[in-house]
Design a protein around this motif. Structure first.
Motif, short mmCIF file in Angstrom:
data_model
loop_
_atom_site.label_atom_id
_atom_site.label_comp_id
_atom_site.label_asym_id
_atom_site.label_seq_id
_atom_site.Cartn_x
_atom_site.Cartn_y
_atom_site.Cartn_z
N THR A 124 -64.00 14.71 1.25
CA THR A 124 -63.55 15.18 2.40
C THR A 124 -62.78 16.45 2.08
N ALA A 153 -64.94 9.31 1.34
CA ALA A 153 -65.09 8.44 2.39
C ALA A 153 -66.34 7.68 1.83
N ASP A 191 -67.63 12.73 7.19
CA ASP A 191 -66.74 11.54 7.29
C ASP A 191 -66.47 11.45 8.87
N ASP A 206 -64.48 -0.06 5.22
CA ASP A 206 -63.95 1.18 5.09
C ASP A 206 -62.45 0.91 4.73
N VAL A 249 -59.46 3.79 5.47
CA VAL A 249 -59.77 4.57 6.60
C VAL A 249 -58.18 5.27 7.32
N ARG A 254 -57.23 8.47 4.95
CA ARG A 254 -58.02 9.65 5.61
C ARG A 254 -57.69 10.03 6.73
#
Length: 549
Positions: A354, A405, A441, A487, A490, A493
């Motif tokens: 990212t 991600a 992402d 994930d 999460v 991010r």
């Protein structure tokens, strides 16, 4: 108060400026005190006429409430035309005044200005017909004076520069340059006049290059009728600098074959328009009903333009703010199902890096131009040190390198609530403004959607409760999707992405208190991220309260 004389005044000012052009040519051919006095004295009359016309235009607009939009546009166009005619008259006065600086007043005749006056007089003579006959071709004819006079000026400029290198007649050569520079400025004013006539016909301000792009794009879409049969209405200008308008035929009844004329026209930077076309084409292949059809595309130098299908419905912000509770619930249900389908179908099960901190850095100039105080210097509070914004962003960029991600999806790229159209009758969601679409992402779209709700500048409790409910529901949807696809990072991010969205959104918010609120939330998240650096990002917990106002 009567306005019966407006048309007569308009005709008189056009005729007077035409006469000034002829008188100026005669003066340059054979200078005399009598001709000089005539030109300078008539300039005061033209100035007064322009003022009278302006006063009548403004008075009629403000006092006559019976005027429809088309009549208002014509009055506004008259005012713009007269302002530019008065400028042209001033340029002629400046030209004859420049003649006194020539050592030999016949010197300027070496540079053949006959072509210039032919261009100017033919265009001045077309103004009344173009305006009263609503003749688009004559309006364009007036506009074309500008590039023609530019070319004349360039040729004379190059010649004068070359002759100045010979070391003779310096004062006269500079004077000739000034005279042709005024001719070139007459071209600029004629362009404004032609565009004002186009405005009176279309009802929207559109520059000649934009009109020509629209013309080319419509032609490539298969439109072959007169452009006087087209209504063009501006809808909005995007923050990316593109111009958007709706194009449709004037007739009320449209056949399916004429559907193209009820279209959206978009014009802007060539690279952005190309990218949007590519994105729409890819979305179309994946989800045919999600995005608009492209009817026409045109490139010209550094500009591009598209004609795309007009999508019925209203943007999601309208639904959220104005719809009843049942409508909002239904729209969010359709939205979540659409997002789930697009994310699932386009998922590529490979990790992807990212760049949320880079996105902040790339938009800093715009943020600080609006709010220069949103750049913090290092400070000490007791025994504690507060990092500068620069140091904090740098530390968070290093922290972002520690995670990635787990998969990518094809994202919208600018997933604001006003870039999502909801058609209640068809029970369908459509995406618009897609030039940022890419494989990335999914949290990018998630954070933009959440903050586009947060930054709606309505603060009464009823509206904020509704906005907060939408944010809460979509945040729950994101967490469910992350859990379903394992994930684990999460929330970490999302903290990076929310910090980015909060910070960069401040450049669009002039309400300082609200902008400061978003900036403080961004700093709060960045500091939390920086303190967590080196930890297990799977264990990071996003403070959910940061989402609500």
């Amino acid at each position: 108060m009567t306005f019966e004389g407006l048309d007569e005044n308009f005709k008189f000012i056009v005729f007077e400026v035409e006469n000034q052009a002829r008188s100026t040519q005669k003066f340059m051919d054979a200078p005399s005190r009598k001709r000089y006095a005539k030109i300078t004295s008539r300039d005061d009359y033209i100035d007064n006429l322009k003022t009278i016309i302006e006063n009548k235009c403004y008075s009629r607009i403000h006092l006559d409430h019976s005027l429809d939009k088309r009549q208002l546009n014509k009055i506004r166009a008259i005012q713009v035309i007269c302002v530019n005619l008065e400028k042209i008259a001033d340029y002629f006065v400046n030209i004859v005044k420049q003649m006194q600086y020539l050592d030999d007043q016949s010197f300027v005749q070496r540079y053949d200005y006959t072509e210039v006056f032919e261009i100017m007089l033919s265009r001045l003579g077309a103004i009344l017909d173009a305006f009263h006959e609503e003749d688009m071709s004559k309006a364009l004819y007036i506009c074309k004076a500008e590039p023609m006079l530019d070319d004349v000026y360039k040729v004379r400029f190059d010649r004068v520069m070359n002759e100045m290198g010979m070391g003779r007649d310096a004062q006269s050569l500079v004077t000739v340059l000034f005279i042709f520079r005024y001719f070139e400025r007459v071209g600029d004013a004629l362009l404004n006049i032609g565009e004002a006539v186009i405005f009176s016909l279309l009802g929207e301000r559109i520059k000649i290059e934009q009109f020509e792009a629209l013309q080319q794009t419509l032609t490539k879409s298969g439109f072959s009728d007169s452009f006087s049969d087209i209504d063009f209405s501006a809808i909005w200008g995007t923050r990316s600098g593109c111009r958007i308008g709706k194009v449709e035929q004037r007739e009320a009844e449209l056949t399916s074959e004429e559907k193209k004329q009820g279209s959206i026209y978009k014009e802007g930077n060539l690279e952005k328009i190309r990218k949007e076309r590519e994105s729409i084409q890819r979305w179309k292949q994946l989800f045919p009903d999600l995005v608009a059809d492209i009817y026409g595309f045109h490139e010209d130098a550094d500009k591009g333009s598209m004609l795309v299908e007009f999508l019925n419905g209203c943007t999601l912000d309208e639904v959220i703010l104005s719809g009843d509770d049942e409508l909002v619930r239904n729209a969010l249900f359709i939205l979540e199902n659409t997002v789930l389908e697009t994310w699932t179908k386009t998922m590529v099960d490979l990790p992807i890096k990212t760049n949320y901190m880079w996105q902040i850095q790339s938009r800093l100039e715009g943020v600080l131009q609006t709010h220069p105080e949103f750049w913090r210097s290092p400070k000490s509070l007791g025994g504690s040190e507060v990092r500068s914004t620069e140091a904090l962003l740098s530390a968070c960029a290093n922290a972002e390198d520690e995670l990635e991600a787990p998969f990518s999806v094809f994202i919208h790229g600018d997933f604001n609530i006003n870039n999502v159209v909801y058609n209640h009758e068809a029970q369908q969601i459509h995406y618009i403004d897609l030039y940022r679409s890419r494989d990335f992402d999914y949290i990018q779209d998630a954070s933009v959607f959440l903050i586009s709700n947060f930054r709606v500048p309505l603060f009464d409790r009823d509206h904020r409760d509704r906005i907060n409910a939408v944010i809460k529901q979509f945040y729950g949807f994101i967490r469910e999707f992350a859990q379903r696809h394992r994930d684990a990072t999460v929330q970490a991010r999302l903290a990076f992405a929310l910090a980015r969205s909060f910070y960069t959104s401040t450049r669009f918010e002039l309400n300082y208190k609200f902008a400061k609120e978003m900036y403080n939330r961004s700093m709060f998240l960045l500091e939390k991220i920086e303190q967590y650096r080196g930890g297990a990002w799977e264990q990071f917990s996003l403070p959910e309260d940061v989402l609500y106002y």
